[in-house]
Design a protein around this motif. Sequence first.
Motif, short mmCIF file in Angstrom:
data_model
loop_
_atom_site.label_atom_id
_atom_site.label_comp_id
_atom_site.label_asym_id
_atom_site.label_seq_id
_atom_site.Cartn_x
_atom_site.Cartn_y
_atom_site.Cartn_z
N ALA A 183 0.97 -1.27 0.05
CA ALA A 183 -0.15 -0.08 -0.11
C ALA A 183 0.69 1.40 0.09
CB ALA A 183 -1.02 -0.06 1.26
N THR A 184 1.90 1.37 0.58
CA THR A 184 2.79 2.65 0.75
C THR A 184 3.47 2.75 -0.48
OG1 THR A 184 2.95 1.98 3.31
CG2 THR A 184 4.62 3.54 2.26
N GLN A 233 1.24 3.79 -3.09
CA GLN A 233 0.89 5.37 -2.90
C GLN A 233 1.81 6.30 -3.35
OE1 GLN A 233 -2.47 6.25 -2.62
NE2 GLN A 233 -3.39 4.38 -2.08
N GLN A 254 -5.65 -6.07 -3.14
CA GLN A 254 -6.08 -5.74 -1.67
C GLN A 254 -7.18 -6.71 -1.34
OE1 GLN A 254 -8.65 -2.33 -0.57
NE2 GLN A 254 -6.73 -1.32 -0.73
N ASN A 293 -7.74 -1.62 4.49
CA ASN A 293 -8.33 -1.74 3.46
C ASN A 293 -9.11 -0.16 3.25
OD1 ASN A 293 -6.89 -3.64 2.57
ND2 ASN A 293 -8.78 -4.95 2.34
N ASN A 334 -6.79 2.69 3.07
CA ASN A 334 -6.27 2.71 1.48
C ASN A 334 -7.17 3.26 0.50
OD1 ASN A 334 -3.52 1.98 -0.14
ND2 ASN A 334 -5.45 0.75 -1.13
N ASN A 335 -8.40 2.85 0.46
CA ASN A 335 -9.47 3.31 -0.23
C ASN A 335 -9.60 4.72 -0.26
OD1 ASN A 335 -9.46 0.61 -1.12
ND2 ASN A 335 -11.49 0.10 -0.50
N GLU A 391 -6.92 6.04 -1.86
CA GLU A 391 -6.84 5.89 -3.34
C GLU A 391 -7.60 6.63 -4.27
OE1 GLU A 391 -4.82 3.21 -5.98
OE2 GLU A 391 -4.90 3.12 -3.93
#
Length: 856
Positions: free
Chosen positions: A580-581, A584, A674, A692, A695-696, A699
């Motif tokens: 995730a990191t 992004q 994910q 998640n 993250n969304n 995102e």
Amino acid sequence: MHRRPPRSQPPSAPRSASPTPPSSRSHSPAAPAAPAAPARPPSRTSTVFFDALSDPLPDDPRAATPAHHPPPPPPPPSASASSSVVYGDKPPWGWDYLFVFPVPPSLQRRLDAIPPPRGASRDAASRRAEQQRVDILARLKSARFVFSQLLVASEQLIVLRLALPSHQLKLSAERVRMPLRLAAHYGGAYLPFSRHRQHVFVNAEREKRGACYFAPAERVRLLLAVLQSKEHWGCGLNIERLLMERCIVQAFAPHSAPERRALIRDVVWRKWWNPATQPPFHQLKDYLGARVTFYFVFVSFYARRLLPLAILSIPVYVVYRTVRNEEALNIVRWLFAVAIVLWTTYFLENWKRRTALVNTHWGLHDYQHETADDTRVQFEGETRYGFYCKGGFVPLDDLAMSEAHSPHREEQGVQPPEQHNLQLPRNPYQHPRRARNAKLVSVAVTALFVVLVGALTFLLLWFRNHIVAWAQRRMRNAFANALPGVLNGVLIFVFDSIWRDVSLRLTRRENHRTNQNFENSLIYKRFAFMFVSNYISLLYIAFVRKYLKDTCPVDEAIDMQSGCMRELETQMVSLVLTKATLGQVMEIALPWITSRVKQWQARWRSRKSRALPAARARSGADSHDASAEASDSSSQCSKHDELVVCSARNRYVYESKLGKYHSTMEDYSELVIQFGFLVLFGVAFPLASVINIVNNMLEVRTDAYKILVLSQRVDADDAADIGAWYAILEVLNVLSVWTNVALLVFTSDAVEVLWRGARSSPLDKWQKLLYRVVAFFVVEHVLLAIKAAMAALVRDIPRRTLRRIARQNFDVARWFDEGWKDAYRGSSLLQVDDSEQQLCARYAHLFDSASDDEAE
């Protein structure tokens, strides 16, 4: 300022194929007449004219003027100022599309004083590009386009800006039967546009506000339809082929400043802390098109549907960390595993309902992707007479001979209409055997890469203890335990980057005919590799390590053999956070750095250009302030050898240096991976749903910023769903049952809840394994049956949506007399006269005396 007066010839008048020279145009009444220029000797390039008014950079204060406001009056022309050359009247909303050409050799000789950038072409390809540019200009003029050119000498580029006037946009929308939404008073359905009823659509409100009748995405779609159409009103340009042959360097739609600023404010920054906040989907669709907007709909829907599972996962994780009772802990694990499995089905079934609702709002419920007109330019094969349809290739070899001399046709006197008496179509045809061989090679190479990344990950996990021991001697224990997961995440990231290029080359070698098949094949290759590279380490720890190493580390918190679950949790945390990191950071940092470097190079070449000494003197050659250079349009362009040469410090060059957003494939792949972490291994780490959601939330905003700011504007196209990704989500839906049940049955000792006392019984390990296998199949079949029942009970299209579609169809029939059905009518439309009633009353007493045989 010189502008071309509006065309006054009727549509049936013959159209000229060559641009009208500026000498035939009259001066604008808003500007005084310019002094007559001295006569100049003719030149080979005397018919090439370029616009001197280049739009400012996006950060220019002039860009804050709303698009529907009329442009400020032009300054009066003078001997030192260059004039603007625009074919037609520039629309108030600005230009809608750009073609970027290389500078032809004839102009390069006149710009020899300007050092060309590295890689500038001066060969025969440039001469072909010049001829192609003249042909494109003639086609644009014949199709009633408004256009102008900018010569950017420091970049050796010609920027052709084009648009369609308002009346041409409406005429084109009527020709292509573009569906537009009706006003609420007329039911809100979608109906093909017609000029005689243009006031009944919601677009009429835009025109009342002073804006263009059509939204930005609709204008781009109409413009591309006219550019690519082979009808008499179209240009017949194959833009992809022109790009592939380098006749055009770039082709894209420029960003519209007012709409983009509003979207950045509402999508990126508005209520960024609230996971339930939804972007303005209708505004996104009007600017980016349905295909890209569907991605944002999916991300937002995914985040909102994760909230119940995330709320449940927090107390479950607390129980994992605090409860010391083995039986209670196993019950909680079983309940949470069942919750994950059932939530997956609930999410996918509700997504189908959400898709149906969105399609109704956007008029896409009956959208069908026509594959006949979707042939890729890169498709190669034997050229044959024929064309493509949904069923494949339709050969016309029997008609290849001249039909005009056919004796059978001459005897019957049948001739085709003049407007259809055209040359037979010829298209490339590929034999199925060649395509099959290419696919076999792709399967073999994909399997090779999958085995390679699996072997490297296996070695990394096999020597995990050595890596942890080495790290503990040099750093803290907390990071040392997570180091193998971090290294695995880096390995995945590197191999994913390599596989992107390899899979793209393999898919191109397969020579798919349609863009949809090409994209689906590429998606399946990408996901097959990503599945193994992302999940192989977790599968090893969960199901292999315990049997190869004989045992897992004992969990010291409770006296049970749950060490593999704890190690699986550590590995999963490392993978999820690392991916995730990195995702992004790379999504924002890499496009930003790339675009900034290209823009810096363009500005450096512009400052070094010897063709702009006056512009450098006015704007300051030593100044690095972009807004100072862009604040005055006179500093944008200057004269050089009687050519209007523009600086690279304008918005069109700025946007040409931005990266191109090709598709949503990379963004969907991140979400699907994910999603797999959660539904396949969520029972080991319940907080994956919380990660998640966070993250969304990021995102949606980072992807919107990337598309709206760091990328060129996408060509608006339609789509009615998320494509092949839904089939992949269904596969993960089924796999989630097997992995979650296997984790509880084989990896942990939660199966003892079903057979209490199995550990203390005198059964040997093979009998215990048999019990575990039986428990796995029983629980797995029960959960699959429950999921199948849920899927059968939930309707794909809600009844409310079906009733809404039916009401919209009824309103269309009532208001516009289109699409009538018997169910919509209260009575029959047949009218019977009184005379007929009286005649039939007398006939009712008359009977036939003949039998059936006699009647025959």
